[in-house]
Design a protein around this motif. Structure first.
Motif, PDB file in Angstrom:
ATOM      1  N   VAL A  25      -1.520  -0.995  -4.095  1.00  0.00           N
ATOM      2  CA  VAL A  25      -2.712  -0.171  -3.936  1.00  0.00           C
ATOM      3  C   VAL A  25      -2.248   1.232  -3.578  1.00  0.00           C
ATOM      4  O   VAL A  25      -1.587   1.427  -2.558  1.00  0.00           O
ATOM      5  N   LEU A  26      -2.576   2.199  -4.436  1.00  0.00           N
ATOM      6  CA  LEU A  26      -2.269   3.591  -4.139  1.00  0.00           C
ATOM      7  C   LEU A  26      -3.448   4.193  -3.389  1.00  0.00           C
ATOM      8  O   LEU A  26      -4.579   4.200  -3.881  1.00  0.00           O
ATOM      9  N   VAL A  27      -3.189   4.691  -2.184  1.00  0.00           N
ATOM     10  CA  VAL A  27      -4.233   5.241  -1.320  1.00  0.00           C
ATOM     11  C   VAL A  27      -4.221   6.761  -1.444  1.00  0.00           C
ATOM     12  O   VAL A  27      -3.214   7.410  -1.109  1.00  0.00           O
ATOM     13  N   HIS A  28      -5.325   7.332  -1.931  1.00  0.00           N
ATOM     14  CA  HIS A  28      -5.464   8.782  -2.028  1.00  0.00           C
ATOM     15  C   HIS A  28      -6.070   9.277  -0.718  1.00  0.00           C
ATOM     16  O   HIS A  28      -7.269   9.106  -0.465  1.00  0.00           O
ATOM     17  N   MET A  29      -5.252   9.880   0.127  1.00  0.00           N
ATOM     18  CA  MET A  29      -5.714  10.308   1.441  1.00  0.00           C
ATOM     19  C   MET A  29      -6.586  11.552   1.350  1.00  0.00           C
ATOM     20  O   MET A  29      -6.479  12.340   0.398  1.00  0.00           O
ATOM     21  N   VAL A  30      -7.415  11.739   2.365  1.00  0.00           N
ATOM     22  CA  VAL A  30      -8.347  12.871   2.361  1.00  0.00           C
ATOM     23  C   VAL A  30      -7.641  14.179   2.679  1.00  0.00           C
ATOM     24  O   VAL A  30      -8.188  15.259   2.449  1.00  0.00           O
ATOM     25  N   GLY A  31      -6.432  14.135   3.200  1.00  0.00           N
ATOM     26  CA  GLY A  31      -5.709  15.345   3.540  1.00  0.00           C
ATOM     27  C   GLY A  31      -4.406  15.023   4.226  1.00  0.00           C
ATOM     28  O   GLY A  31      -3.980  13.864   4.296  1.00  0.00           O
TER      29      GLY A  31
ATOM     30  N   ALA B  73       0.855  -1.193   0.000  1.00  0.00           N
ATOM     31  CA  ALA B  73       0.000   0.000   0.000  1.00  0.00           C
ATOM     32  C   ALA B  73       0.886   1.237   0.000  1.00  0.00           C
ATOM     33  O   ALA B  73       1.838   1.322   0.781  1.00  0.00           O
ATOM     34  N   ILE B  74       0.571   2.189  -0.887  1.00  0.00           N
ATOM     35  CA  ILE B  74       1.325   3.441  -0.986  1.00  0.00           C
ATOM     36  C   ILE B  74       0.398   4.578  -0.581  1.00  0.00           C
ATOM     37  O   ILE B  74      -0.674   4.755  -1.179  1.00  0.00           O
ATOM     38  N   PHE B  75       0.796   5.341   0.420  1.00  0.00           N
ATOM     39  CA  PHE B  75      -0.038   6.414   0.954  1.00  0.00           C
ATOM     40  C   PHE B  75       0.512   7.764   0.494  1.00  0.00           C
ATOM     41  O   PHE B  75       1.703   8.058   0.692  1.00  0.00           O
ATOM     42  N   CYS B  76      -0.361   8.560  -0.114  1.00  0.00           N
ATOM     43  CA  CYS B  76       0.004   9.897  -0.565  1.00  0.00           C
ATOM     44  C   CYS B  76      -1.019  10.892  -0.023  1.00  0.00           C
ATOM     45  O   CYS B  76      -2.229  10.718  -0.218  1.00  0.00           O
ATOM     46  N   ALA B  77      -0.529  11.967   0.617  1.00  0.00           N
ATOM     47  CA  ALA B  77      -1.429  12.947   1.214  1.00  0.00           C
ATOM     48  C   ALA B  77      -1.850  14.020   0.223  1.00  0.00           C
ATOM     49  O   ALA B  77      -2.950  14.553   0.312  1.00  0.00           O
ATOM     50  N   LEU B  78      -0.968  14.344  -0.728  1.00  0.00           N
ATOM     51  CA  LEU B  78      -1.246  15.415  -1.686  1.00  0.00           C
ATOM     52  C   LEU B  78      -1.454  14.843  -3.085  1.00  0.00           C
ATOM     53  O   LEU B  78      -0.806  13.847  -3.455  1.00  0.00           O
ATOM     54  N   PRO B  79      -2.319  15.455  -3.900  1.00  0.00           N
ATOM     55  CA  PRO B  79      -2.520  14.977  -5.278  1.00  0.00           C
ATOM     56  C   PRO B  79      -1.234  14.947  -6.091  1.00  0.00           C
ATOM     57  O   PRO B  79      -1.023  14.035  -6.894  1.00  0.00           O
ATOM     58  N   LEU B  80      -0.355  15.941  -5.903  1.00  0.00           N
ATOM     59  CA  LEU B  80       0.893  15.948  -6.678  1.00  0.00           C
ATOM     60  C   LEU B  80       1.780  14.763  -6.305  1.00  0.00           C
ATOM     61  O   LEU B  80       2.548  14.247  -7.139  1.00  0.00           O
TER      62      LEU B  80
ATOM     63  N   GLY C 158      -3.777  12.212  11.557  1.00  0.00           N
ATOM     64  CA  GLY C 158      -5.147  11.727  11.700  1.00  0.00           C
ATOM     65  C   GLY C 158      -5.664  11.128  10.416  1.00  0.00           C
ATOM     66  O   GLY C 158      -6.234  10.027  10.400  1.00  0.00           O
ATOM     67  N   ALA C 159      -5.465  11.841   9.306  1.00  0.00           N
ATOM     68  CA  ALA C 159      -5.899  11.332   8.004  1.00  0.00           C
ATOM     69  C   ALA C 159      -5.128  10.065   7.643  1.00  0.00           C
ATOM     70  O   ALA C 159      -5.691   9.117   7.082  1.00  0.00           O
ATOM     71  N   ALA C 160      -3.837  10.025   7.973  1.00  0.00           N
ATOM     72  CA  ALA C 160      -3.027   8.847   7.663  1.00  0.00           C
ATOM     73  C   ALA C 160      -3.467   7.639   8.478  1.00  0.00           C
ATOM     74  O   ALA C 160      -3.514   6.508   7.978  1.00  0.00           O
ATOM     75  N   SER C 161      -3.778   7.862   9.757  1.00  0.00           N
ATOM     76  CA  SER C 161      -4.221   6.767  10.613  1.00  0.00           C
ATOM     77  C   SER C 161      -5.545   6.189  10.117  1.00  0.00           C
ATOM     78  O   SER C 161      -5.722   4.959  10.070  1.00  0.00           O
TER      79      SER C 161
END
Length: 879
Positions: A592-598, A545-552, A602-605
């Motif tokens: 799985v690329l995870v598009h975080m809400v922000g 799983a790959i977590f990204c906080a920003l769209p860029l 907290g958002a990452a958890s």
């Protein structure tokens, strides 16, 4: 103590092998390595209990047995005896050898229960931990009986006379003047098969190149395999090779009785050896050496017994470099094979020079199931004439180690375990008394940082330590006048301290024979056993799983997918999973690329918790994106500059602490370290050679993005002149007092002493007039600017500061970084860290000070994504 409790050791001896075997079979059926790990651990546990006669009821042993019983307990209680402790295991004892229909159903149900326990029950991890702790608590030396200290039936020491006879005969008969020069090097197979010496002397296997010395295509390259049997000294001429030929063309009983002792054997004439090797490439040739005469057996009509790929032999060093992953079984098998062979050929002409990763070569055998290959180690040497005594020691005043052959073996074992080879500065780096210390130092340092005890096993680590022990042969020193007896002592110590422990480890490992190589265009064949060449059909097939906080950040990662298998809910998700996903493949990993809400922990958890409800087989979480770097002011450290990539080996929540009336105090000493599966990979990445390889890959792939027909503009370097690091005390504000009443109100020197207006916080350094004389010069930038080139991104590994507060203060940055030895600040890692085995990979886009801007964000996101892909190329998740 009840009788049932007293019977637990006996129950283990009888039942654990059956459960271990079922776990391994389930692992083969499901391709889930957790079953192989469980089977291996149970096997080792049972071996320890059996060999030590363990009868003490350690609480951990009782807990292990109870968990194994739970894992095998079927849901239908009518099969389980009422009120009987460990009822499932007692049922297995009674049913494991039964063939009645009712008992077959019970065994089927037990397998289903085991499947559910491993895949769904969190107690599986507790069971593995209990087993590991219990096995480590048992002294392995206590498990060795006196009988085990000598060579086993499968470990046969070759007499030096036989080895030298083989060498000298082969040297003479293989001399040829043919244009192909295919006999220039003989390749002696190093194998583990039981050597059948009945009637046939001692057999050796060889592979000879039958192709021209320089081949333009693989189709021209062929191998000829031969078996050479050497009679022992004073051995009578053998009878006809009945035991060997019987499998193919057994003579009639009458012919066997009337045949002479030499039927089927004829002397090899001058020049004939070359012709025999060069003919009938699909037939094996059988030779026999007796009384220093080589004869060929014309009666043997055996087909090629190993289907080697049409490739030249590959040096072990090159094979290790091109291999993505080796399972522990492969590593241990190679190590045991080579160590056993060193012992067998010790002090013979075959070991005039130490065996290294250059003269140990790998030939690849194509096996039946698809495109899989299996490596076979061979020793290759130019057959030269040697006169005089062969010495196994080297004398010099400043040597760390006086036995080059043993030290060379230790180097090879470290190379196999760490999957990296010793690469000297010069290509002509011979093994002699002037370089022994260099090899020793490399092996010592690499073994220390590779954590061999945890990655492979304590026995392997002990073997390497024995190889590097300068006093290993203190009981067989060459100073004694009885040199022959001392040599025998050294050989016995070699077997006892090195070969035997590896043999026991080899017998204990039962995990998959898993090899993943980089596919080669020349053959079109790859030994990637578990690569996913087709689209996954189920959520359980995704492991990263790959977590990204920003769209860029997500855009940069998505562009590096080798395949994209859909967006959103293509594979479905749990009812309360609010995440949005992109599915695809990067190299040999389903991700799985995870598009975080922000942004923020907290958002990452929330994102990392939700994904496990939908994709429970995720083994690795990667937090990929951008961050603020901590510049180094030390002369000895490599500067972190913008565009570099930082990788976490620990997380500090720097905004976790105590708020006092006058200050906020960060809690000291709270550094979260990654689990062992992450630490072993980090240990590998910290190695100079692997780190350089990853950095080279980053630079190469970055250039590829820039050189595309439609280049990725975000991948272009913004310029050395835009990489500005100001002194930590120099604030980002209106620099002219007349420009702003607030910024110019006072000129304090302390932290936060000068007030800053809100307008200044949104303006650039150019707009505010930040003075260039307050910039800190950077050596890497100066060198790149002087050479008119772009500095290549480097990777840095260390602890991260993670918190919900954006760090925009140079003084706070330096104080907190010094307190915890941090190299970067970011905001998401601590939210993922506690839910998944996690690695944080981030590109440095600013210096976490008040002068930070967004000019470098896209470039830093691209370098982080490229580094992430390079690291996944070195990694096998869950292996």
């Amino acid at each position: 103590m009840s009788s049932e409790v007293e019977d637990i050791p006996e129950l283990c001896w009888e039942v654990l092998p059956w459960v271990s075997n079922q776990a391994i079979l389930l692992g083969l059926e499901t391709q889930d390595n957790r079953f192989a790990q469980l089977g291996c651990e149970l096997f080792i546990l049972n071996q320890q209990i059996s060999s030590t006669g363990q009868r003490e009821l350690n609480p951990k042993l009782i807990k292990i047995v109870e968990l194994v019983n739970k894992a095998c307990s079927v849901l239908r209680e009518n099969h389980v005896r009422e009120n009987r402790r460990l009822g499932a295991l007692w049922n297995i004892l009674e049913c494991k050898n039964s063939n009645t229909p009712a008992e077959k159903i019970l065994i089927r149900d037990i397998r289903r229960s085991l499947l559910r326990f491993v895949q769904r029950n969190p107690e599986y991890f507790s069971l593995m931990r209990f087993i590991s702790d219990y096995v480590r608590a048992i002294d392995p030396e206590d498990a060795q009986s006196d009988e085990q200290m000598g060579p086993s039936n499968e470990d046969i020491k070759y007499p030096t006379q036989v080895s030298n006879t083989l060498y000298t005969q082969l040297r003479m008969y293989s001399s040829c003047s043919c244009s192909t020069q295919h006999l220039e090097c003989a390749r002696l197979r190093l194998g583990l098969e039981h050597d059948d010496q009945e009637n046939t002397g001692i057999p050796f296997e060889f592979a000879f190149a039958v192709s021209p010395k320089y081949c333009t295509t693989d189709r021209e390259f062929r191998w000829k395999q031969a078996k050479i049997s050497v009679a022992r000294r004073n051995e009578r001429p053998r009878k006809k090779q009945v035991s060997f030929v019987a499998q193919y063309s057994r003579p009639s009983p009458e012919k066997q009785i009337n045949s002479s002792l030499t039927d089927g054997l004829r002397k090899v004439e001058v020049g004939e050896f070359c012709r025999l090797i060069g003919s009938e490439t699909n037939k094996q040739v059988y030779f026999h050496i007796h009384n220093n005469i080589m004869k060929v057996d014309d009666t043997v009509q055996r087909n090629l017994f190993r289907d080697f790929l049409p490739q030249a032999g590959m040096p072990l060093a090159e094979w290790l470099d091109q291999t993505i992953h080796l399972s522990n079984r492969v590593k241990v098998t190679l190590a045991y094979t080579i160590a056993r062979s060193v012992w067998q050929y010790y002090n013979s002409f075959w070991m005039v020079k130490p065996w290294t990763h250059e003269n140990i070569q790998i030939l690849k055998e194509k096996i039946s199931d698809g495109n899989h290959v299996r490596p076979h180690p061979y020793f290759t040497t130019k057959l030269q004439q040697y006169k005089g005594e062969v010495l196994d020691y080297c004398i010099a005043d400043d040597l760390f180690h006086m036995y080059p052959n043993i030290l060379a073996l230790g180097v090879v074992l470290v190379e196999i375990a760490a999957k990296e080879s010793f690469k000297p500065d010069s290509s002509h780096y011979l093994w002699n008394e002037t370089t022994i210390n260099d090899y020793y130092e490399w092996a010592w340092m690499t073994a220390n940082r590779s954590d061999l005890g945890n990655t492979i096993g304590a026995a392997y680590k002990a073997v390497v330590n024995n190889c590097l022990d300068a006093e290993l042969f203190r009981d067989g020193s060459f100073h004694s006048p009885n040199t022959e007896k001392d040599l025998e002592t050294r050989q016995s110590l070699l077997y006892e301290k090195i070969v035997l422990p590896l043999r026991q480890l080899y017998l204990a490992y039962k995990d998959d024979w898993e090899i993943q190589e980089i596919p080669t265009a020349e053959t079109g064949i790859s030994s990637q056993k578990h690569t996913h060449n087709s689209k996954p059909t189920h959520r359980s097939q995704f492991t990263v799983a790959i977590f990204c906080a920003l769209p860029l950040e997500a855009d940069a990662v998505r562009e590096l997918f080798d395949e994209i298998w859909g967006e959103g809910e293509n594979y479905g998700k749990a009812a309360r999973d609010a995440n949005t996903y992109t599915f695809g493949k990067i190299l040999h990993h389903n991700v799985v690329l995870v598009h975080m809400v922000g942004i923020g922990k907290g958002a990452a958890s929330q994102a990392s918790s939700s994904i496990l409800s939908s994709y429970p087989e995720i083994k690795l979480g990667l937090v990929v994106g951008i961050c603020g770097g901590v510049p180094s002011y030390s002369e000895g450290n490599v500067d972190i500059i913008l565009g570099d990539v930082v990788i976490s080996d620990g997380i500090v929540q720097y905004d976790f602490g105590r708020q006092f009336p006058d200050t906020f105090s960060t809690r000291e000493g709270v550094v979260s370290r990654p689990p062992p599966s992450i630490r072993t990979m980090l240990a590998k990445l910290k190695g100079v050679q692997v780190q350089e390889r990853v950095e080279t890959t980053i630079s190469k792939n970055l250039k590829s993005l820039q050189d595309k027909s439609v280049p990725n503009k975000k991948a272009f370097y913004p310029g050395t002149d835009k990489d500005e690091l100001y002194k930590s005390t120099y604030q980002h504000k209106h620099q002219e007092p007349a420009a702003c009443n607030i910024c110019g109100a006072c000129e304090g020197g302390g932290r936060g002493a000068s007030p800053v207006c809100e307008e200044a916080r949104t303006m650039t350094c150019q707009q505010l007039g930040c003075r260039k004389y307050s910039l800190i010069p950077r050596r890497r930038l100066q060198e790149a600017s002087a050479e008119s080139c772009v500095p290549n991104p480097k990777i840095h590994i260390g602890p991260f500061g993670s918190g919900d507060r954006v760090m925009k203060s140079g003084q706070h940055r330096d104080e907190i970084a010094a307190q915890h030895n941090l190299i970067a600040f970011e905001m998401e890692a601590s939210g993922v860290w506690d839910n998944l085995p996690c690695l944080v990979i981030k590109g440095v886009c600013d210096y976490a000070d008040s002068h930070k801007n967004k000019h470098w964000q896209h470039y830093a996101a691209v370098t982080a994504a490229i580094c992430m892909k390079a690291i996944l190329g070195e990694w096998v998740v869950g292996g």
